[in-house]
Design a protein around this motif. Structure first.
Motif, PDB file in Angstrom:
ATOM      1  N   LYS A   1       0.828  -1.204   0.000  1.00 53.34           N
ATOM      2  CA  LYS A   1       0.000   0.000   0.000  1.00 53.34           C
ATOM      3  C   LYS A   1       0.866   1.258   0.000  1.00 53.34           C
ATOM      4  O   LYS A   1       2.001   1.228   0.495  1.00 53.34           O
ATOM      5  N   PRO A   2       0.359   2.383  -0.521  1.00 57.70           N
ATOM      6  CA  PRO A   2       1.097   3.641  -0.408  1.00 57.70           C
ATOM      7  C   PRO A   2       1.411   3.925   1.067  1.00 57.70           C
ATOM      8  O   PRO A   2       0.552   3.763   1.936  1.00 57.70           O
ATOM      9  N   GLY A   3       2.641   4.285   1.339  1.00 55.74           N
ATOM     10  CA  GLY A   3       3.091   4.514   2.704  1.00 55.74           C
ATOM     11  C   GLY A   3       3.575   3.252   3.396  1.00 55.74           C
ATOM     12  O   GLY A   3       4.099   3.304   4.505  1.00 55.74           O
ATOM     13  N   GLY A   4       3.392   2.100   2.736  1.00 56.57           N
ATOM     14  CA  GLY A   4       3.815   0.827   3.310  1.00 56.57           C
ATOM     15  C   GLY A   4       5.327   0.679   3.310  1.00 56.57           C
ATOM     16  O   GLY A   4       6.041   1.338   2.563  1.00 56.57           O
ATOM     17  N   VAL A   5       5.795  -0.215   4.158  1.00 60.24           N
ATOM     18  CA  VAL A   5       7.234  -0.412   4.361  1.00 60.24           C
ATOM     19  C   VAL A   5       7.645  -1.787   3.856  1.00 60.24           C
ATOM     20  O   VAL A   5       6.896  -2.755   3.959  1.00 60.24           O
ATOM     21  N   ILE A   6       8.846  -1.869   3.307  1.00 59.57           N
ATOM     22  CA  ILE A   6       9.433  -3.128   2.875  1.00 59.57           C
ATOM     23  C   ILE A   6      10.765  -3.309   3.598  1.00 59.57           C
ATOM     24  O   ILE A   6      11.539  -2.358   3.743  1.00 59.57           O
ATOM     25  N   LEU A   7      10.996  -4.535   4.081  1.00 59.47           N
ATOM     26  CA  LEU A   7      12.234  -4.897   4.761  1.00 59.47           C
ATOM     27  C   LEU A   7      12.873  -6.037   3.982  1.00 59.47           C
ATOM     28  O   LEU A   7      12.235  -7.071   3.771  1.00 59.47           O
ATOM     29  N   VAL A   8      14.123  -5.835   3.555  1.00 56.84           N
ATOM     30  CA  VAL A   8      14.817  -6.825   2.732  1.00 56.84           C
ATOM     31  C   VAL A   8      16.159  -7.158   3.375  1.00 56.84           C
ATOM     32  O   VAL A   8      16.954  -6.261   3.645  1.00 56.84           O
ATOM     33  N   SER A   9      16.392  -8.449   3.595  1.00 57.86           N
ATOM     34  CA  SER A   9      17.665  -8.889   4.155  1.00 57.86           C
ATOM     35  C   SER A   9      18.169 -10.069   3.343  1.00 57.86           C
ATOM     36  O   SER A   9      17.410 -10.995   3.034  1.00 57.86           O
ATOM     37  N   ASN A  10      19.448 -10.017   2.982  1.00 57.92           N
ATOM     38  CA  ASN A  10      20.067 -11.088   2.207  1.00 57.92           C
ATOM     39  C   ASN A  10      21.526 -11.254   2.585  1.00 57.92           C
ATOM     40  O   ASN A  10      22.206 -10.263   2.882  1.00 57.92           O
TER      41      ASN A  10
ATOM     42  N   GLN B   1      27.456 -10.054   7.984  1.00 58.45           N
ATOM     43  CA  GLN B   1      27.528 -10.942   6.817  1.00 58.45           C
ATOM     44  C   GLN B   1      26.322 -10.820   5.881  1.00 58.45           C
ATOM     45  O   GLN B   1      26.272 -11.482   4.851  1.00 58.45           O
ATOM     46  N   ALA B   2      25.355  -9.984   6.238  1.00 54.80           N
ATOM     47  CA  ALA B   2      24.170  -9.812   5.410  1.00 54.80           C
ATOM     48  C   ALA B   2      23.805  -8.327   5.342  1.00 54.80           C
ATOM     49  O   ALA B   2      24.148  -7.549   6.227  1.00 54.80           O
ATOM     50  N   VAL B   3      23.098  -7.975   4.284  1.00 54.26           N
ATOM     51  CA  VAL B   3      22.648  -6.609   4.060  1.00 54.26           C
ATOM     52  C   VAL B   3      21.161  -6.528   4.416  1.00 54.26           C
ATOM     53  O   VAL B   3      20.356  -7.324   3.931  1.00 54.26           O
TER      54      VAL B   3
END
Length: 194
Positions: free
Chosen positions: A91-100, A186-188
């Motif tokens: 949704k607009p204003g929503g947050v995404i969290l990405v870890s790899n 060790q991860a981003v």
């Protein structure tokens, strides 16, 4: 809040989020992982699907999206589409969290940081008890990480750098809010907003 966990695997993150009051949905390409997820939470909302072919959700369906150690398993040429799909379903204003895991990661470094933190937080005896209790799973983790690294040299996996992860998020339309290194550096881990 409705949260989508992409690459939800056996459901650990979804279950933690659910216990914290979030409405969680998982999606994974492993039928075995989904079966284990359903054993842990018979009411789990989890879908089987290949995210490189799009996400089976309507536009603006989720307040947030998280994905942990999933993107490096995808072919590089499919990643821009996957991130556009992330943008579409958040949704607009929503947050995404990405870890790899990052290029050149070390399983040993991750493990040593965990032991150091355990010693600091729990003390010697509880850390030794944990070490003995988790010895077999730890050996399995190291074995699987050796297999991952072997596959990587053959071109199956492509680990990320900070700039690549940021670039994928920005190209999809997200505004990057921050970034740090996790798992013993060790991860981003990057977080962004639609």
């Amino acid at each position: 809040k409705n949260i989508l966990d992409v690459g939800s695997g056996t459901g650990n993150l979804c279950i933690k989020l659910k216990k914290s009051g979030y409405n969680t949905t998982g999606i994974d390409f492993s039928k075995e992982g989904i079966a284990l997820f359903k054993q842990k939470d018979i009411n789990a909302k989890v879908f089987y699907g290949d995210i490189t072919q799009g996400l089976p959700f309507s536009d603006n369906s989720f307040d947030g999206l998280c994905t942990n150690n999933t993107i490096y398993t995808l072919p590089e040429d499919s990643r821009p589409l996957v991130f556009r799909e992330f943008y579409r379903v958040v949704k607009p204003g929503g947050v995404i969290l990405v870890s790899n895991l990052a290029e050149g990661f070390s399983s040993i470094a991750i493990y040593l940081v965990h032991i150091k933190e355990s010693l600091k937080n729990k003390g010697l005896v509880p850390t030794l008890v944990d070490f003995i209790h988790f010895l077999i799973p730890t050996i399995k983790i190291f074995y699987y990480n050796i297999l991952i690294k072997k596959e990587h040299t053959g071109g199956s996996y492509s680990f990320l750098t900070e700039s690549k992860q940021r670039s994928l998020l920005k190209s999809a339309g997200f505004s990057v809010l921050g970034e740090t290194r996790v798992y013993g550096n060790q991860a981003v881990f990057t977080w962004a907003k639609k």
